[in-house]
Design a protein around this motif. Sequence first.
Motif, PDB file in Angstrom:
ATOM      1  N   ASP A   7       0.836  -1.195   0.000  1.00  0.00           N
ATOM      2  CA  ASP A   7       0.000   0.000   0.000  1.00  0.00           C
ATOM      3  C   ASP A   7       0.876   1.252   0.000  1.00  0.00           C
ATOM      4  O   ASP A   7       1.987   1.241   0.522  1.00  0.00           O
ATOM      5  N   ALA A  10      -0.947   8.003   0.361  1.00  0.00           N
ATOM      6  CA  ALA A  10      -1.370   9.000  -0.624  1.00  0.00           C
ATOM      7  C   ALA A  10      -1.484  10.394  -0.008  1.00  0.00           C
ATOM      8  O   ALA A  10      -1.192  11.388  -0.649  1.00  0.00           O
ATOM      9  N   HIS A  13      -3.469  13.837   6.672  1.00  0.00           N
ATOM     10  CA  HIS A  13      -4.401  14.903   7.054  1.00  0.00           C
ATOM     11  C   HIS A  13      -4.125  15.311   8.498  1.00  0.00           C
ATOM     12  O   HIS A  13      -4.278  14.504   9.409  1.00  0.00           O
ATOM     13  N   GLU A  91      -5.022  13.552  11.900  1.00  0.00           N
ATOM     14  CA  GLU A  91      -6.425  13.180  11.814  1.00  0.00           C
ATOM     15  C   GLU A  91      -6.608  11.856  11.076  1.00  0.00           C
ATOM     16  O   GLU A  91      -7.325  10.969  11.520  1.00  0.00           O
ATOM     17  N   SER A  92      -5.967  11.730   9.927  1.00  0.00           N
ATOM     18  CA  SER A  92      -6.120  10.492   9.164  1.00  0.00           C
ATOM     19  C   SER A  92      -5.017  10.351   8.120  1.00  0.00           C
ATOM     20  O   SER A  92      -4.298  11.303   7.810  1.00  0.00           O
ATOM     21  N   LEU A  93      -4.924   9.138   7.628  1.00  0.00           N
ATOM     22  CA  LEU A  93      -3.994   8.827   6.527  1.00  0.00           C
ATOM     23  C   LEU A  93      -4.819   8.308   5.367  1.00  0.00           C
ATOM     24  O   LEU A  93      -5.792   7.588   5.566  1.00  0.00           O
ATOM     25  N   GLU A  94      -4.445   8.664   4.163  1.00  0.00           N
ATOM     26  CA  GLU A  94      -5.072   8.066   2.982  1.00  0.00           C
ATOM     27  C   GLU A  94      -4.070   7.110   2.372  1.00  0.00           C
ATOM     28  O   GLU A  94      -2.932   7.498   2.091  1.00  0.00           O
ATOM     29  N   VAL A  95      -4.488   5.899   2.177  1.00  0.00           N
ATOM     30  CA  VAL A  95      -3.576   4.927   1.560  1.00  0.00           C
ATOM     31  C   VAL A  95      -4.232   4.331   0.319  1.00  0.00           C
ATOM     32  O   VAL A  95      -5.456   4.212   0.249  1.00  0.00           O
ATOM     33  N   GLU A  96      -3.407   4.008  -0.650  1.00  0.00           N
ATOM     34  CA  GLU A  96      -3.890   3.399  -1.890  1.00  0.00           C
ATOM     35  C   GLU A  96      -3.179   2.088  -2.102  1.00  0.00           C
ATOM     36  O   GLU A  96      -1.975   2.001  -1.876  1.00  0.00           O
ATOM     37  N   PRO A  97      -3.930   1.078  -2.522  1.00  0.00           N
ATOM     38  CA  PRO A  97      -3.272  -0.169  -2.859  1.00  0.00           C
ATOM     39  C   PRO A  97      -2.383   0.074  -4.082  1.00  0.00           C
ATOM     40  O   PRO A  97      -2.770   0.811  -4.996  1.00  0.00           O
TER      41      PRO A  97
ATOM     42  N   LYS B   3      -8.115   4.473   0.578  1.00  0.00           N
ATOM     43  CA  LYS B   3      -8.906   4.300   1.795  1.00  0.00           C
ATOM     44  C   LYS B   3      -8.363   5.237   2.869  1.00  0.00           C
ATOM     45  O   LYS B   3      -7.186   5.588   2.876  1.00  0.00           O
ATOM     46  N   ILE B   5      -7.684   6.076   6.711  1.00  0.00           N
ATOM     47  CA  ILE B   5      -7.513   5.499   8.045  1.00  0.00           C
ATOM     48  C   ILE B   5      -7.607   6.633   9.053  1.00  0.00           C
ATOM     49  O   ILE B   5      -6.759   7.522   9.088  1.00  0.00           O
ATOM     50  N   LEU B   7      -7.218   8.391  12.498  1.00  0.00           N
ATOM     51  CA  LEU B   7      -6.336   8.199  13.654  1.00  0.00           C
ATOM     52  C   LEU B   7      -6.722   9.127  14.802  1.00  0.00           C
ATOM     53  O   LEU B   7      -6.751   8.719  15.952  1.00  0.00           O
ATOM     54  N   GLU B   8      -6.961  10.391  14.472  1.00  0.00           N
ATOM     55  CA  GLU B   8      -7.275  11.403  15.504  1.00  0.00           C
ATOM     56  C   GLU B   8      -6.278  11.321  16.657  1.00  0.00           C
ATOM     57  O   GLU B   8      -6.649  11.356  17.820  1.00  0.00           O
TER      58      GLU B   8
END
Lengths: 105, 248
Positions: A7, A10, A13, A91-97, B3, B5, B7-8
């Motif tokens: 993965d 991408a 955040h 806050e978050s991570l975006e991952v792409e296969p 996708k 993920i 985390l916050e």
Amino acid sequence: MSRRTGDRLAALHLVVGRWSGADPESLEFALGLLVADSRWPDARIHIRAEPLALRCRACGREFEPEDLDLACSGCGSSDVEVTQGRDTRLESLEVEPDHGEADPS
Amino acid sequence: MAKRIRLEKRVVAESDRLAAELTRRFARAGLFVANLMSSPGSGKTSLLERTAARLGGELRMAVIEGDLATDRDARRIRKAGLPCRQINTGGGCHLSAPQILEALEAFDLAALDVLFIENVGNLVCPAEFNLGEHRRVVLASTPEGDDKPAKYPVAFYKADCIVLNKTDLVAATDFSTEAFRRFARGVNPRAPILELSCRTGEGLEAWLDWVRAERRACALGRGGQECLPREVRAARRAVARPARRRGR
């Protein structure tokens, strides 16, 4: 998101609170350098500035102060608590296969 | 298809975790801990020297000193009769929880009543990093100007006690005590504002009483999280709470 699954990162955040002590521009600059040198040099960095939000303990009003003037916009009391804007958060991570594309590393 | 993920995760979560660990260690030892913050030169070390002289026979105290360089402050504190550990941060602008954990090795905590942490002289960054302390003391001194609380609101907002030092110099400056109080109250309506002069000793008694009273308040409980300021407790709970949503 590992070497094993292939993965790709991408995007990152982040949320930077106005009272977090971190400066969004400096953070973006520094993270940009780190990412460029990482396994995922194309990963995007999104930084969202979070305003300072306060709640007045005297009258219960919730408000976002204009400046760093903490007085309640309703009753003028300075007995306030910070309800938002103190943190810097991932806050978050975006991952792409990574479907068989070349590994950037 | 990317996708997301969720985390916050707070960037300082690990620092907060260590701070909570420090509070537990202080509680086990029955130790009251105050974190002193101010600009460089406001009189943190002078206040501790005076405190050593006045409370030395009553409370068993120790000091952790934070400075970029030299052990000058540590030598002053030891000369005043208190055990002291100097932390040199190099370029670091504030003390951090891992540094405090390491510095504690120098003391037998069970043999102490009060630990003062003198943070690096800086009114900005120290306010952001919890060191497990029970109370935060913010100092300002009259030559700095009366508008410091308005210009550095975060530090004063978070203060449990505001000390105004060098009151003996008011006549030589344009400082207005009334304006200082107004600015301080604009960001912090609760913390006591103690006016004193470390040089002349005037006003020191109120500070010593504050130390005695807060130490008693923290020793009466179990000295753990329950005697921490309300906002610190709320932040700790937020850290302890596991993430509610995990993106897939």
